[in-house]
Structure formats: C-alpha cells, structure tokens
Design a protein around this motif. Structure first.
Motif, PDB file in Angstrom:
ATOM      1  N   LYS A 121       0.714  -1.263   0.005  1.00 12.49           N
ATOM      2  CA  LYS A 121       0.062   0.108  -0.034  1.00 12.49           C
ATOM      3  C   LYS A 121       0.874   1.269  -0.068  1.00 12.49           C
ATOM      4  O   LYS A 121       1.740   1.347   0.934  1.00 12.49           O
ATOM      5  CB  LYS A 121      -0.766  -0.223   1.249  1.00 12.49           C
ATOM      6  CG  LYS A 121      -1.705   1.253   1.293  1.00 12.49           C
ATOM      7  CD  LYS A 121      -2.822   1.274   2.447  1.00 12.49           C
ATOM      8  CE  LYS A 121      -3.751   2.450   2.600  1.00 12.49           C
ATOM      9  NZ  LYS A 121      -4.429   2.759   1.522  1.00 12.49           N
ATOM     10  N   VAL A 122       0.731   2.116  -0.895  1.00 15.72           N
ATOM     11  CA  VAL A 122       1.509   3.134  -1.137  1.00 15.72           C
ATOM     12  C   VAL A 122       0.852   4.419  -1.295  1.00 15.72           C
ATOM     13  O   VAL A 122       1.406   5.376  -1.475  1.00 15.72           O
ATOM     14  CB  VAL A 122       2.440   3.200  -2.381  1.00 15.72           C
ATOM     15  CG1 VAL A 122       3.595   1.922  -2.090  1.00 15.72           C
ATOM     16  CG2 VAL A 122       1.726   2.856  -3.597  1.00 15.72           C
ATOM     17  N   GLU A 123      -0.475   4.380  -1.177  1.00 10.39           N
ATOM     18  CA  GLU A 123      -1.360   5.669  -1.551  1.00 10.39           C
ATOM     19  C   GLU A 123      -1.126   6.562  -0.347  1.00 10.39           C
ATOM     20  O   GLU A 123      -1.208   6.128   0.872  1.00 10.39           O
ATOM     21  CB  GLU A 123      -2.983   5.251  -1.729  1.00 10.39           C
ATOM     22  CG  GLU A 123      -3.213   4.580  -2.904  1.00 10.39           C
ATOM     23  CD  GLU A 123      -4.706   3.966  -3.101  1.00 10.39           C
ATOM     24  OE1 GLU A 123      -5.459   4.038  -2.030  1.00 10.39           O
ATOM     25  OE2 GLU A 123      -4.994   3.682  -3.870  1.00 10.39           O
ATOM     26  N   GLY A 124      -0.939   7.827  -0.744  1.00 12.21           N
ATOM     27  CA  GLY A 124      -0.789   8.851   0.408  1.00 12.21           C
ATOM     28  C   GLY A 124       0.915   9.109   0.707  1.00 12.21           C
ATOM     29  O   GLY A 124       0.979   9.942   1.453  1.00 12.21           O
ATOM     30  N   MET A 125       1.571   7.927   0.386  1.00 10.32           N
ATOM     31  CA  MET A 125       2.937   8.309   0.791  1.00 10.32           C
ATOM     32  C   MET A 125       3.703   9.152  -0.228  1.00 10.32           C
ATOM     33  O   MET A 125       3.251   9.306  -1.379  1.00 10.32           O
ATOM     34  CB  MET A 125       3.626   6.776   0.465  1.00 10.32           C
ATOM     35  CG  MET A 125       3.385   5.900   1.313  1.00 10.32           C
ATOM     36  SD  MET A 125       4.456   4.430   1.186  1.00 10.32           S
ATOM     37  CE  MET A 125       3.821   3.495   2.689  1.00 10.32           C
TER      38      MET A 125
END
Length: 629
Positions: A351-355
């Motif tokens: 999960k990389v959303e928002g990173m």
C-alpha cells in the motif's frame, strides 16, 4: 413516558413527534451528557410480533450506516416491554414543513438538497440497504440546512429476490414507485423514483399525483405519466426538468441506474454544464446470439472414401497408440522441467497511496516489483509528489517484476476565490465547494439591513488566488434582531418585568384598572400583544388589575358641617356633594343631591384599600377624611 429513565441512562424529557407505529421523545443521555431522540414502539404493538420485527429491522438498517446525511443510531434496547431506538437529535423542520413554509423551493436549493439526499442513498445502497419510504416527512433539515434521511422502518437488504407483499413494501402512497405499488421487485431505482417525486414537490410546491384515496393514487403511479405544468418551468433549467422526469419513469430500466450517476448530473446542472446520463440509458439494447447458416453436406467421391478408410485403419493399429503415448509422456515431462526452472513468484502489492514518491518507489522495489508514473494531477488534499492512487490496489497478488502504475499529486491548484457576498447561504456554500474550498466557519449575526440567510461578508475576500482546500469563513445575516412577544397575562408585575427584561425588552408605563376577572396585582393586558414580532429593546406597557371594587357606607350628619342653630331658624335646604379621592390624587364625584340641613345622609362608596372622601356643601369644601375599604 415523560420523566422516565430508560436503562438508567436516557432521561425522557418531552414528546416531539409520532408516527403510525412509534412515538419520538427528546431525551438526555446522562452518560455522555448530550441530547438524543428516543423512538419508542407504541404500547398497543408491544405484543405484535410483526411490528416488533419491523421496528428491529429499522434499528438494524440504520445502525449499519454512517453518513453525514443519515440520522445516526446510537443504541437500541427493551425495558419494561418498551422497545426503543436511541438516535441523533436533529433540531429543525422536516423537509415537508420546510416546503410548506416556503411554498416551493428554487431549482438551486432543490439541487443542493437533492444532491445530499442522493449521497445518503448512495451510501445506503452501497451497504445493500434500500430505504423504500423516501418522502419529505422522513428528511430532516438542520438549522444549517443539512438534510438528514431518517426512518428506515420498511428498509430491506438488497437481494436477488427483493419482492414482498404490497402492505410490507408500501411507503407513503404519494411517493411510492410503480413496482412497489404492484408489490413487485424493488431495488435502488425504487428509492430514486421516490426522490424524483420529492424533487418535483420541492420545485412546484405540490405532489404530482393526487386522488381521494390511497388506492387511486397508487394506481396513478402505475398508469399515469407525470409532466410539469407550463407555469412550473419559468425558472427551472431544461436540464433540471429532464433530470426529474428521468427519475420518475414508470419502467425502472428507463431511470437512473444508481445514485452516483444522479449525483454527477446534479453537479453538472448546478454548474450549468451539459448532463451526461440523461439520454445514455433511455433504452437498453439486447444483443441476441448469432445464428449460423445451415450448410448442405458435400458429396463424397469414391477416391476420397478410400483415403478416409485407409487413415482409419492406421488409427486402429496398436503400434500407433504405443508411439503416441511415449511422445506425450516426453512432452509433459519436458514442460514440467521447463516450468520448474522458470517459475515466477507471486508478490503482494504494498500500500503506497498517500506516501511520498521516493518512499513509495522504495517500497515497491523492495517487493520485487517495477513502478510506472502513469499520470500527474492536481489534488486539493494530497500534497505535491505524494501518491494519489495505485493500480493494482494494495494487497493484490501479482507476478514478480510486474509493474505498479501510480497517479501522483501535483498538489492543490491555485483558484480565484469566488464572490458569494449577497447570495443565499446555501448557494454560497455550494459555489465555494464547487471550487474545492472548505467552509470552515459560519458566523451568524443580526443585521437590520440584510435579509435573513444572506451572506454579507467573507474571509478571505473574493478575488484572492488561493490553493484548493483553503478554508473560508462566511458571515451570514440572521435578519433583524427581533423578539416574539410572550403572553404576560395572569403574571404578577414582578414576574412580567423579569420576563420582559430577559427577552431584551424594556418595561414601560404600568396602568392599574379595575378587573372582575383578575386578582389584584396581576397583568390583564399588554402592548405589544403576545406573538407579535417586535425589534429588540422595544418598550412594553402593562395594564395591572386593581382587583374587584369594594363597597363601604358612610353616614354624613349635615348639621355637623354647618354653623347654624336649627332651633331658632327655618331649616334650610343645602346641596350635598361627596368626592372620592384615590391615592394618586385622582378624584370622582360619588354623590350629589339636595337635603334639609337637619338630615343624616347614608352614602355608599366603592374603592380599594385606603382612600379619602371629601364633603362639599353649597360649594364649600371640608377637609378630606380617610376611608378604608
């Protein structure tokens, strides 16, 4: 029920509403120190299993939803055979009451309210709940003009066979969909039909179909097409009219497929843009499977038949089958060997959303995957160089070395702050939200010159260029600072004075008058009258009762006031007058008549408390004397 405390927690305060199956009370949650609404099943239904199930179904349906436009359910319970639901307390009118007060709503306000109802329905439908009783009576309007959907009493979970008896699916007949009226299959589109009827009523101030009885109205929903009157369309955009008419099509397949499509079109109508979903789904095309043409069998000559027979003889020999089996075994073993050498692992996508970008890339590469920046776009909430979305989604399993595509934020756009001064609050908020600004605070103040609910100032000021997501403060007029007059009749002077001052008014002249109805010292009249709306600081005059008149008889011996000897002279005739003097020095002639000087005259006086009377004989006034009533 008032005064009762349920579960030793919910203190019932007062009855605030009732429906066919339940009573709604305002209550105090003593544990969390907040006001709530408690819906209690009527006592006559406490032994009715069908009503109890329906009541429980409402609590379960509503409790499974959490949305700003849906009234929240906090608790459910049973005590002393009282079944109840504890809900969010909403201060305000129902949408039905709101429409009745305003007559009808503008198309802009209709779009604003409808969009939020549609958002609530979209949330419910995504959670597999159909409301089945959407009507303005079941939509509460808060003091901040936020609509909240309530009363999931006949809601049902969506299944492939959501077909029930007519009496179970029947919502309010003026808003019921044709399929509900028939007792047929109902789904999300049934709620959207009911919303369409509500929108029609908001725009016109009336329900589109009416009759003398419920059955006739239901039949009209099944049979009659609904159209706007020509007079209704003066101020309504054509796109708004088409949108409502699409919602209230008889055939569910001709309506909006879901609330999300409706919301898109409502936003387009608000922005003056072309709607997307009006004509695209009017009819569905059914694709039939292709039919292959029938072919005539070809004639077979003798040589061909001989060749076929020869081939068939080869397949019948054992040596052919032994060789074929050996080749198959070799091929299978070879394929297994090659697969074991080149087998690729499955990898879970992180999960990389928002990173931040570098952190996201590092995490993707550590997982043995590649990345690709598919596109960059502005976003009001996600900072520049941070990941907005990814494809495939996190936790998905893909082969090692495959690519994860990323959408990366370029940060918020810079947008000019629109001018909403002079607009109604609801319109101003909508316009700011359309530009992705956030209304942080609304300050409401009285204003003698600006109409109620009109925005008279904003901060930051219009014309400034700010980033999307910036916060705006609005200043909204509460109209003139007025007070609704109370009824002070029957109160004591002190009670009335205290109430007048507490309301921001001033006490004016207080006049005392006789009253046969009110006891002494009680207010019998006021100016301005009760229920009048007056400016704050207005002067209130009061009229106070003196009570009932009391009577007392005095005896006047005329010769005591004269300096004459009645034995020596002829007895003269004199004019006797008696004047009553009040404590405020007001006077009134109570008696006047001629008498012989040797008479004693009885005079009956009426008055209050301690007063004075004065005797006058032939115009000569004598000293006042005290009289106590």
């Amino acid at each position: 029920m008032e005064g009762k405390k349920l579960l030793n927690r919910y203190q019932i305060m007062e009855l605030i509403g009732q429906g066919g199956m339940a009573l709604v009370y305002k209550a105090k949650d003593t544990l969390l120190n907040r006001v709530v609404a408690v819906k209690v099943l009527k006592s006559e239904f406490n032994e009715n299993e069908q009503f109890i199930k329906k009541f429980k179904r409402e609590s379960q349906a509503a409790a499974s939803l959490s949305h700003n436009n849906i009234v929240s359910v906090f608790d459910v319970g049973v005590e002393d055979n009282n079944h109840f639901i504890v809900m969010e307390y909403v201060e305000g009118d129902t949408l039905k009451e709101y429409i009745q007060k305003k007559g009808k709503l503008s198309w802009k306000e209709t779009a604003y309210i409808s969009k939020q109802i549609a958002l609530a329905l979209d949330h419910a439908h995504k959670n597999k709940i159909i409301h089945r009783d959407i009507k303005p009576h079941n939509i509460l309007i808060t003091e901040d003009l936020i609509p909240k959907v309530t009363d999931f009493g006949i809601a049902r979970a969506i299944t492939t066979s959501t077909i029930t008896l007519v009496e179970e699916t029947m919502g309010s007949v003026h808003y019921i969909s044709p399929e509900q009226a028939r007792g047929g299959f109902v789904d999300e589109r049934s709620d959207l039909y009911s919303l369409g009827i509500v929108m029609f009523e908001m725009l016109t101030g009336r329900v589109p179909l009416d009759a003398d009885n419920a059955i006739s109205v239901a039949i009209k929903h099944i049979q009659e097409e609904i159209e706007f009157h020509e007079d209704d369309l003066d101020d309504i955009p054509e796109s708004m009219e088409e949108l409502v008419l699409k919602l209230i099509k008889k055939n569910p397949n001709d309506r909006y497929e879901n609330a999300k499509d409706l919301i898109q079109d409502l936003v387009a109508v608000q922005n003056g843009e072309k709607v997307k979903n009006i004509k695209s789904r009017d009819k569905r095309t059914r694709i039939l499977p292709g039919i292959k043409p029938v072919q005539k069998p070809k004639s077979v000559d003798a040589d061909t038949k001989k060749s076929q027979n020869k081939s068939n003889n080869i397949y019948r020999k054992p040596a052919f089958w032994i060789m074929a089996s050996a080749i198959a075994v070799v091929v299978i073993v070879g394929l297994i060997f090659v697969a074991s050498i080149f087998k690729v692992k499955d990898v879970q996508v992180p999960k990389v959303e928002g990173m931040e970008m570098t952190e996201a890339i590092s995490l993707i590469e550590e997982a043995g995957l590649n990345y690709e920046i598919e596109k960059r776009e502005n976003h009001p909430n996600i900072p520049e160089n941070h990941v907005i979305s990814q494809n495939p989604a996190s936790s998905t399993y893909i082969k090692e070395s495959q690519t994860v595509k990323l959408t990366v934020s370029e940060g918020p756009r810079e947008v000019e702050v629109p001018d909403v001064i002079g607009k109604f609050e609801v319109e101003g908020i909508q316009e700011l939200e359309n530009f992705n600004f956030v209304v942080k605070e609304i300050n409401r103040q009285f204003n003698e010159e600006i109409e109620k609910d009109i925005i008279y100032d904003q901060n930051p000021m219009p014309g400034l260029v700010l980033k999307e997501g910036s916060e705006i403060i609005l200043y909204v007029s509460k109209g003139k600072d007025t007070v609704i007059m109370e009824d002070y009749k029957g109160k004591t002077v002190e009670e009335a004075k205290a109430a007048i001052q507490a309301a921001g008014l001033q006490v004016g002249n207080i006049t005392e008058v006789v009253s046969e109805q009110f006891d002494k010292g009680l207010i019998i009249d006021q100016n301005p009258k009760s229920n009048e709306e007056v400016p704050r600081n207005s002067v209130v005059t009061l009229t106070v009762s003196k009570g009932k008149l009391q009577t007392k008889t005095i005896n006047i011996r005329i010769q005591d006031y004269l300096d004459i000897d009645l034995d020596d002279e002829e007895i003269p005739t004199v004019n006797l007058k008696v004047v009553l003097i009040s404590q405020d020095n007001g006077s009134s002639v109570e008696y006047e008549k001629k008498h012989k000087a040797d008479e004693t005259v009885s005079v009956e006086l009426e008055g209050f408390g301690v007063q004075y009377y004065q005797v006058e004989i032939d115009g000569k006034q004598f000293s006042p004397e005290i009289i106590t009533f």
